[in-house]
Design a protein around this motif. Structure first.
Motif, PDB file in Angstrom:
ATOM      1  N   GLY A  48       7.940  -1.406  -1.937  1.00 60.57           N
ATOM      2  CA  GLY A  48       7.861  -0.127  -1.302  1.00 60.57           C
ATOM      3  C   GLY A  48       6.642   0.646  -1.767  1.00 60.57           C
ATOM      4  N   ILE A  49       6.388   1.715  -1.100  1.00 58.31           N
ATOM      5  CA  ILE A  49       5.306   2.603  -1.506  1.00 58.31           C
ATOM      6  C   ILE A  49       5.867   4.003  -1.687  1.00 58.31           C
ATOM      7  N   CYS A  50       5.186   4.762  -2.496  1.00 64.08           N
ATOM      8  CA  CYS A  50       5.571   6.155  -2.679  1.00 64.08           C
ATOM      9  C   CYS A  50       4.369   6.931  -3.197  1.00 64.08           C
ATOM     10  N   VAL A  51       4.461   8.241  -3.087  1.00 65.05           N
ATOM     11  CA  VAL A  51       3.447   9.140  -3.621  1.00 65.05           C
ATOM     12  C   VAL A  51       4.126   9.954  -4.716  1.00 65.05           C
ATOM     13  N   ALA A  52       3.497  10.034  -5.874  1.00 66.98           N
ATOM     14  CA  ALA A  52       4.063  10.798  -6.984  1.00 66.98           C
ATOM     15  C   ALA A  52       4.272  12.250  -6.569  1.00 66.98           C
ATOM     16  N   ASP A  53       5.343  12.844  -7.069  1.00 63.00           N
ATOM     17  CA  ASP A  53       5.722  14.205  -6.675  1.00 63.00           C
ATOM     18  C   ASP A  53       4.571  15.204  -6.751  1.00 63.00           C
ATOM     19  N   ASN A  54       3.761  15.121  -7.794  1.00 66.33           N
ATOM     20  CA  ASN A  54       2.695  16.115  -7.942  1.00 66.33           C
ATOM     21  C   ASN A  54       1.517  15.871  -6.996  1.00 66.33           C
ATOM     22  N   TYR A  55       1.578  14.818  -6.172  1.00 65.22           N
ATOM     23  CA  TYR A  55       0.531  14.546  -5.177  1.00 65.22           C
ATOM     24  C   TYR A  55       1.039  14.658  -3.738  1.00 65.22           C
ATOM     25  N   VAL A  56       2.317  14.972  -3.569  1.00 65.81           N
ATOM     26  CA  VAL A  56       2.902  15.112  -2.234  1.00 65.81           C
ATOM     27  C   VAL A  56       2.231  16.272  -1.505  1.00 65.81           C
ATOM     28  N   GLY A  57       1.962  16.082  -0.220  1.00 68.26           N
ATOM     29  CA  GLY A  57       1.366  17.131   0.593  1.00 68.26           C
ATOM     30  C   GLY A  57      -0.150  17.146   0.588  1.00 68.26           C
ATOM     31  N   MET A  58      -0.756  16.143  -0.038  1.00 68.28           N
ATOM     32  CA  MET A  58      -2.216  16.086  -0.129  1.00 68.28           C
ATOM     33  C   MET A  58      -2.829  15.079   0.844  1.00 68.28           C
ATOM     34  N   GLY A  59      -2.000  14.468   1.691  1.00 69.40           N
ATOM     35  CA  GLY A  59      -2.509  13.506   2.660  1.00 69.40           C
ATOM     36  C   GLY A  59      -2.622  12.083   2.147  1.00 69.40           C
ATOM     37  N   LEU A  60      -2.141  11.828   0.951  1.00 69.76           N
ATOM     38  CA  LEU A  60      -2.257  10.483   0.383  1.00 69.76           C
ATOM     39  C   LEU A  60      -1.381   9.467   1.104  1.00 69.76           C
ATOM     40  N   GLY A  61      -0.232   9.905   1.604  1.00 69.31           N
ATOM     41  CA  GLY A  61       0.628   9.003   2.373  1.00 69.31           C
ATOM     42  C   GLY A  61      -0.086   8.501   3.613  1.00 69.31           C
ATOM     43  N   LYS A  62      -0.809   9.383   4.294  1.00 66.06           N
ATOM     44  CA  LYS A  62      -1.578   8.990   5.480  1.00 66.06           C
ATOM     45  C   LYS A  62      -2.659   7.982   5.120  1.00 66.06           C
ATOM     46  N   VAL A  63      -3.345   8.226   4.015  1.00 64.83           N
ATOM     47  CA  VAL A  63      -4.397   7.304   3.576  1.00 64.83           C
ATOM     48  C   VAL A  63      -3.802   5.930   3.281  1.00 64.83           C
ATOM     49  N   LEU A  64      -2.680   5.902   2.562  1.00 66.48           N
ATOM     50  CA  LEU A  64      -2.025   4.631   2.241  1.00 66.48           C
ATOM     51  C   LEU A  64      -1.606   3.890   3.505  1.00 66.48           C
ATOM     52  N   MET A  65      -0.984   4.596   4.445  1.00 68.98           N
ATOM     53  CA  MET A  65      -0.524   3.948   5.673  1.00 68.98           C
ATOM     54  C   MET A  65      -1.692   3.406   6.491  1.00 68.98           C
ATOM     55  N   ARG A  66      -2.758   4.183   6.626  1.00 64.20           N
ATOM     56  CA  ARG A  66      -3.928   3.693   7.376  1.00 64.20           C
ATOM     57  C   ARG A  66      -4.457   2.392   6.781  1.00 64.20           C
ATOM     58  N   GLU A  67      -4.579   2.347   5.460  1.00 61.97           N
ATOM     59  CA  GLU A  67      -5.089   1.145   4.794  1.00 61.97           C
ATOM     60  C   GLU A  67      -4.133  -0.029   4.951  1.00 61.97           C
ATOM     61  N   LEU A  68      -2.850   0.226   4.796  1.00 60.83           N
ATOM     62  CA  LEU A  68      -1.863  -0.846   4.909  1.00 60.83           C
ATOM     63  C   LEU A  68      -1.795  -1.428   6.314  1.00 60.83           C
ATOM     64  N   LEU A  69      -2.016  -0.609   7.323  1.00 60.90           N
ATOM     65  CA  LEU A  69      -1.876  -1.064   8.706  1.00 60.90           C
ATOM     66  C   LEU A  69      -3.150  -1.677   9.288  1.00 60.90           C
ATOM     67  N   LYS A  70      -4.257  -1.609   8.576  1.00 62.46           N
ATOM     68  CA  LYS A  70      -5.539  -2.071   9.120  1.00 62.46           C
ATOM     69  C   LYS A  70      -5.516  -3.512   9.615  1.00 62.46           C
ATOM     70  N   ASN A  71      -4.944  -4.409   8.861  1.00 59.46           N
ATOM     71  CA  ASN A  71      -5.019  -5.834   9.194  1.00 59.46           C
ATOM     72  C   ASN A  71      -3.661  -6.468   9.467  1.00 59.46           C
ATOM     73  N   VAL A  72      -2.711  -5.666   9.883  1.00 58.00           N
ATOM     74  CA  VAL A  72      -1.367  -6.174  10.148  1.00 58.00           C
ATOM     75  C   VAL A  72      -1.370  -6.966  11.452  1.00 58.00           C
ATOM     76  N   GLU A  73      -0.791  -8.148  11.408  1.00 59.50           N
ATOM     77  CA  GLU A  73      -0.746  -9.018  12.581  1.00 59.50           C
ATOM     78  C   GLU A  73       0.680  -9.377  12.968  1.00 59.50           C
ATOM     79  N   GLN A  74       1.648  -8.595  12.514  1.00 55.00           N
ATOM     80  CA  GLN A  74       3.041  -8.847  12.874  1.00 55.00           C
ATOM     81  C   GLN A  74       3.801  -7.524  12.863  1.00 55.00           C
ATOM     82  N   ASN A  75       4.990  -7.543  13.444  1.00 58.56           N
ATOM     83  CA  ASN A  75       5.816  -6.339  13.422  1.00 58.56           C
ATOM     84  C   ASN A  75       6.133  -5.957  11.984  1.00 58.56           C
TER      85      ASN A  75
END
Length: 70
Positions: free
Chosen positions: A1-28
């Motif tokens: 799983g992935i998560c963002v530490a509480d003191n970094y929530v709301g800074m857009g890091l979740g979006k950055v992580l998701m964009r990177e993770l989804l870049k080369n996905v070739e399956q559902n």
């Protein structure tokens, strides 16, 4: 799983992580998220995940169909 530490929530890091993770996905992608994690659910929906039925009432199953252009 992935998560963002509480003191970094709301800074857009979740979006950055998701964009990177989804870049080369070739399956559902299928994931589960606690049904009270509104921030994560909202983030996943913004990235095209849809809610699916799950046997556990405390968990939401979400799926994102493959959209590979390769």
């Amino acid at each position: 799983g992935i998560c963002v530490a509480d003191n970094y929530v709301g800074m857009g890091l979740g979006k950055v992580l998701m964009r990177e993770l989804l870049k080369n996905v070739e399956q559902n992608i299928v994931l589960t998220v606690d049904n009270n994690n509104i921030g994560a659910i909202s983030l996943y929906e913004k990235f095209g995940f849809v809610k699916k039925k799950h046997n556990n009432p405390n968990v939401i199953l979400m799926e994102k169909p493959c959209q590979s252009q390769k």
